[in-house]
Write an enzyme that holds these catalytic residues in place. Structure first.
Site, PDB file in Angstrom:
ATOM      1  N   LYS A 146      -6.918  -0.850  11.672  1.00 54.10           N
ATOM      2  CA  LYS A 146      -6.331  -1.287  10.397  1.00 54.10           C
ATOM      3  C   LYS A 146      -5.063  -0.468  10.130  1.00 54.10           C
ATOM      4  O   LYS A 146      -4.048  -0.983   9.677  1.00 54.10           O
ATOM      5  CB  LYS A 146      -7.355  -1.113   9.272  1.00 54.10           C
ATOM      6  N   ASP A 194       4.129 -14.460  11.183  1.00 55.66           N
ATOM      7  CA  ASP A 194       2.768 -14.777  10.736  1.00 55.66           C
ATOM      8  C   ASP A 194       1.839 -13.600  11.075  1.00 55.66           C
ATOM      9  O   ASP A 194       1.383 -13.459  12.202  1.00 55.66           O
ATOM     10  CB  ASP A 194       2.324 -16.058  11.463  1.00 55.66           C
ATOM     11  N   GLU A 238       0.833  -1.213   0.000  1.00 53.88           N
ATOM     12  CA  GLU A 238       0.000   0.000   0.000  1.00 53.88           C
ATOM     13  C   GLU A 238       0.866   1.261   0.000  1.00 53.88           C
ATOM     14  O   GLU A 238       1.696   1.444   0.895  1.00 53.88           O
ATOM     15  CB  GLU A 238      -0.911  -0.011   1.229  1.00 53.88           C
ATOM     16  N   HIS A 272      -1.971  10.632   0.673  1.00 55.39           N
ATOM     17  CA  HIS A 272      -2.189   9.293   0.134  1.00 55.39           C
ATOM     18  C   HIS A 272      -2.131   9.321  -1.394  1.00 55.39           C
ATOM     19  O   HIS A 272      -1.467   8.503  -2.014  1.00 55.39           O
ATOM     20  CB  HIS A 272      -3.549   8.784   0.615  1.00 55.39           C
TER      21      HIS A 272
END
Ligand code: MEV
Length: 450
Positions: free
Chosen positions: A292, A308, A96, A405
C-alpha cells in the site's frame, strides 16, 4: 418541525429515482440537495467547487456521468527526483498527508547517493476473447494458423494506425480451458500499445476478433453444423500485465548509511531494513500495508498524469501473488559492502490518449515531466513507489511512523478545530518537539483560547 423534516427525508431516501441522468445539471443538484436539512447551503457549497471558467467546467462534467460538482485533491510536487541521471520534478496528486513529504525526503536522500536507477523489463499487454465451442480442441488447434491470419486481417482498420506507430497485435494464442469449464476456450492476445495505455484500442480489437471468430467458424464447411457455431462470452483486456513490467532500484555502500539513524550503525540499519522487507515477503498482513505504501507513490503519479490507478493497483496486487502467496513487491539485497533496494512492478501507463491530454492538469503534469514516453513514465511512477516504500520502511525501522505522519497531519487536526492562522503558527512552533495527537492538539488549542 425537525422530526417532520427528518421523516420526510427518510421517506425520500426510500424512493427509487427514475431518469436522474436525463435531468439538467441544476435539476440534479437541486434534487440531491433536498436530501439534506439545509438544501440552500448544500447547493452553494457544491457550486463553490465549480470551475469559474464555464468551458473548463463543461470538460469536467463530460469526463463522467451525473456530475454535479468537482472533488478537490491536493496536487503537490516532489523535487530532486534523479532517475538514470536525469532530474525530475514529479507531480503527485494525493489526499494523504506525509506521502509527498516521504517521497521528497527519499528523493533527497538518494540524490546524494547516486539517484534512482530504472529500466523497462517488458511492455506487452494482454487481452482475451472468452468463448464456448463444442468441438474437439485439436480441431481448433489445427485451424489456428489460418484463423490467426484471418483475425489479424479483419482488425486491420482498427490496428493500422497503431501499427504505423510501431505497435499492434503481437500474437494470438488459443488456450484450451475445457478441463476447468466445459467447452471453454480463450483467444489470448498480446499487444504493444506504444505510448497509450491502450484499453480502448485493445477492447475494440478484441470485440472485432470475437465477431470475426464467429464468422470464420461459420464458413468452415468441413465442420459439423454444431462446430460452425460459437458462443462469444466476452471480449476484454486483462488488467493483469505481468509482461508490462518496470524495475527500479537504489544502491549505495553500507558506509553511506552510517548516519541514517543516531542509534544504528550503517550495517545495523541495512540489516534491520532488510528484515522488515523480508517480513513483508513472508507475512500477508504486513505485505498488504507494505505494498500500500508503494502505491501511495505510484497512484499519486498515475492520478496526476490522468492514468487509471485502479488498473495498475489491480495488476500489482495480482503480481504480488504470482509465487502462490501475496508478498512484498520490493526486496533488499546486501552483498559485501553494497545495500540495494529493488522494486519490480507491472505498470500499464499511457502518455497519449484517455485523460492524459484532455485533463488540463494531466497535460501540465506530463509537460513538467518533459513529455515522457509511456516507458519513461513507467519508470518515474515506479521510482515514486520505491521512494515512498523506502521512507516508510526507514521510519518504521528507526523512529517509527507516527512522529512524521502526525507532524504532517497536524494541519488537518488544526483545521478540524477551526484554528485561526495565528493559532496554527503557534501550534506549529509548539509541536516542533511535542508529540502530535488529536487530543494533545485539542488541549493546546483550548489552552490558547482560554
Ligand atoms: C501509510 O499510508 C503507508 C504505510 O503504512 C506503509 C508501510 O507501513 O510500509 C506507512
Amino acid at each position: 418541525m425537525r422530526n417532520q423534516q427528518q421523516a420526510s427525508m427518510k421517506r425520500k431516501r426510500d424512493i427509487i429515482i427514475k431518469g436522474f441522468s436525463k435531468l439538467l445539471k441544476e435539476e440534479k443538484l437541486k434534487l440531491v440537495a433536498e436530501y439534506f436539512e439545509n438544501p440552500g447551503e448544500v447547493i452553494s457549497l457544491l457550486k463553490s467547487f465549480w470551475h469559474t471558467d464555464e468551458s473548463q467546467q463543461k470538460l469536467f462534467d463530460e469526463f463522467s456521468e451525473n456530475t454535479i460538482t468537482n472533488f478537490y485533491i491536493p496536487y503537490g510536487i516532489s523535487p530532486n527526483v534523479i532517475i538514470n541521471g536525469r532530474n525530475y520534478l514529479v507531480p503527485m496528486v494525493i489526499e494523504e498527508s506525509s506521502v509527498v513529504a516521504a517521497a521528497s525526503a527519499a528523493a533527497k536522500f538518494w540524490s546524494e547517493r547516486g539517484g534512482f536507477h530504472a529500466e523497462i523489463v517488458d511492455v506487452k499487454k494482454i487481452g482475451q476473447v472468452h468463448f464456448s465451442w463444442s468441438g474437439k480442441p485439436e480441431t481448433l488447434s489445427q485451424l489456428m494458423p489460418q484463423l490467426k491470419e484471418y483475425l489479424i486481417q479483419s482488425a486491420k482498420p482498427i490496428t493500422a494506425n497503431m501499427e504505423k506507430r510501431g505497435g499492434g497485435v503481437l500474437d494470438i494464442e488459443l488456450v484450451n480451458m475445457t478441463d476447468k469449464l466445459e467447452n471453454y476456450f480463450q483467444l489470448l492476445v498480446t499487444f504493444d500499445t506504444r505510448d497509450s495505455m491502450g484499453a480502448n484500442f485493445i477492447n475494440s480489437v478484441l470485440e472485432e476478433f470475437g465477431q470475426s471468430l464467429r464468422h470464420f467458424l461459420s464458413e468452415q464447411i468441413q465442420l459439423s453444423i454444431e462446430e460452425r457455431q460459437v458462443e462469444i462470452i466476452m471480449a476484454i483486456l486483462s488488467n493483469y500485465t505481468p509482461e508490462c513490467v518496470v524495475k527500479t532500484w537504489v544502491e549505495c555502500s553500507i558506509d553511506e548509511l552510517e548516519n541514517v539513524d543516531e542509534k544504528l550503525s550503517g550495517i545495523a540499519f541495512a540489516r534491520k531494513f532488510e528484515k522488515a522487507v523480508k517480513i513483508a515477503q513472508i507475512d500477508t498482513y504486513r505485505a498488504t500495508t507494505h505494498n500500500k505504501g508503494i502505491y501511495n507513490g505510484i497512484d499519486a503519479v498515475a492520478i496526476a498524469t490522468g492514468n487509471d490507478f485502479r488498473a495498475i493497483e489491480a495488476a500489482g496486487h495480482t503480481y504480488a501473488s504470482r509465487n502462490g502467496h501475496y508478498e512484498s513487491l520490493s526486496r533488499v539485497e546486501i552483498d559485501q559492502n553494497t545495500f540495494r533496494f529493488i522494486l519490480e512492478v507491472p505498470l500499464a501507463l499511457g502518455t497519449v490518449g484517455g485523460l492524459t491530454s484532455l485533463h488540463p492538469l494531466a497535460r501540465q503534469s506530463l509537460e513538467l515531466l518533459g513529455n515522457p514516453t509511456a516507458n519513461e513514465l513507467m519508470m518515474i511512477a515506479a521510482v515514486m513507489g520505491l521512494a515512498n516504500n523506502f521512507s516508510a520502511v526507514k521510519s518504521l525501522t528507526t523512529i517509527g511512523i507516527q512522529a512524521g505522519h502526525m507532524k504532517m497531519h497536524l494541519f488537518n487536526i488544526l483545521n478540524h478545530f477551526k484554528a485561526s492562522e495565528a493559532e496554527k503558527s503557534a501550534a506549529v512552533d509548539h509541536f516542533k518537539d511535542q508529540k502530535v495527537s488529536f487530543s494533545s492538539v485539542g488541549k493546546y488549542i483550548a489552552s490558547l483560547r482560554s
